[in-house]
Design an enzyme around this catalytic site. Structure first.
Site, PDB file in Angstrom:
ATOM      1  N   ASP A  10       0.861  -1.181   0.000  1.00  0.00           N
ATOM      2  CA  ASP A  10       0.000   0.000   0.000  1.00  0.00           C
ATOM      3  C   ASP A  10       0.896   1.229   0.000  1.00  0.00           C
ATOM      4  OD1 ASP A  10      -1.977  -1.858   0.266  1.00  0.00           O
ATOM      5  OD2 ASP A  10      -2.689  -1.187   2.222  1.00  0.00           O
ATOM      6  N   ASP A 129     -15.882  -3.986  -0.623  1.00  0.00           N
ATOM      7  CA  ASP A 129     -15.472  -3.641   0.740  1.00  0.00           C
ATOM      8  C   ASP A 129     -16.719  -3.627   1.611  1.00  0.00           C
ATOM      9  OD1 ASP A 129     -12.944  -3.389  -0.273  1.00  0.00           O
ATOM     10  OD2 ASP A 129     -12.997  -1.209  -0.418  1.00  0.00           O
TER      11      ASP A 129
END
Length: 244
Positions: A10, A129
């Site tokens: 990330d 998500d």
């Protein structure tokens, strides 16, 4: 087929970080994104899950760096973060990544998403998500800030449009080392013939072994982030665990 493991990188301002439950500002930094990705490749990764968090939160882009990372790797890359229109999709694919993850746009711009699924096929996965609130499975968008509707309704729509792959995150688990939500993964996998990739919560080799028991139901892979960076186990240990 053994479970595919995708170490996560990330990226915030060029650095590899991990967030807790996706919250901006909750990051722990782990150095250069290029070095992190090359390290996972060296340890035996076949895929890297590369996320532009600046793009995901709408505060800029690490596009040139991501292209550099993809260019230096010999393994496949799944690229995610801020892919919401033709321009950002083209830029993501131009890095040379094997596939991209579309998240918010699948919720906010379903017609566009249906078109790119049709045009790009296996190169486009959709990230789901999920936040479970009072027993309801709600989808979250915009870096988990907005409500995106009912999981099962959206899954049915995307599945009917031919989405090739789903990346499923229980956002209450992400970055917490709290264990994966196996019921959620199985529930999604049972409702689609498309492969499912698990994301969020992996804390131990036993967690990976548990996800691996779902491969026959359609769970193809698992994204592993904080557990690797926190040295709960090494990538070679993880690869061996899911091949047992």
């Amino acid at each position: 087929m053994p479970l595919i493991l995708l170490p996560a990188v990330d990226v915030v301002e060029g650095r590899a970080v991990r967030l807790v439950q996706g919250k901006a500002g909750s990051q722990t930094e782990y150095g250069s994104a290029v070095d992190a990705a090359l390290g996972w490749q060296r340890d035996g990764a076949e895929w890297i899950h590369l996320v532009d968090l600046d793009a995901a939160f709408g505060r800029g882009s690490n596009h040139e760096l991501l292209a550099e990372v993809v260019g230096k790797l010999d393994v496949q890359v799944e690229l995610s973060g801020g892919i919401r229109d033709d321009e950002s999709l083209a830029a993501a694919l131009a890095t040379g990544c094997a596939r991209v993850n579309v998240g918010t746009a699948a919720l906010e711009n379903p017609q566009w998403c249906a078109r790119v699924i049709g045009e790009h096929g296996d190169q486009v996965a959709v990230g789901l998500d999920v936040q479970i609130i009072d027993g309801e499975h709600r989808l979250r968008g915009r870096g988990w800030e907005t409500d995106g509707g009912d999981l099962w309704d959206v899954l049915e729509r995307l599945d009917s449009e031919g989405c090739s792959r789903f990346v499923v995150t229980d956002i209450t688990k992400d970055g917490t080392l709290g264990g994966p939500n196996l019921d959620l993964l199985a529930g999604v996998a049972d409702r689609t013939d498309a492969p499912v990739i698990a994301s969020g919560g992996v804390s131990s080799l036993d967690d990976l072994r548990a996800i691996a028991t779902l491969t026959h139901r359609g769970v193809e892979g698992a994204i592993v982030g904080k557990a690797l960076y926190a040295r709960r186990f090494t990538l070679p240990q993880a690869l061996a665990a899911v091949r047992d």
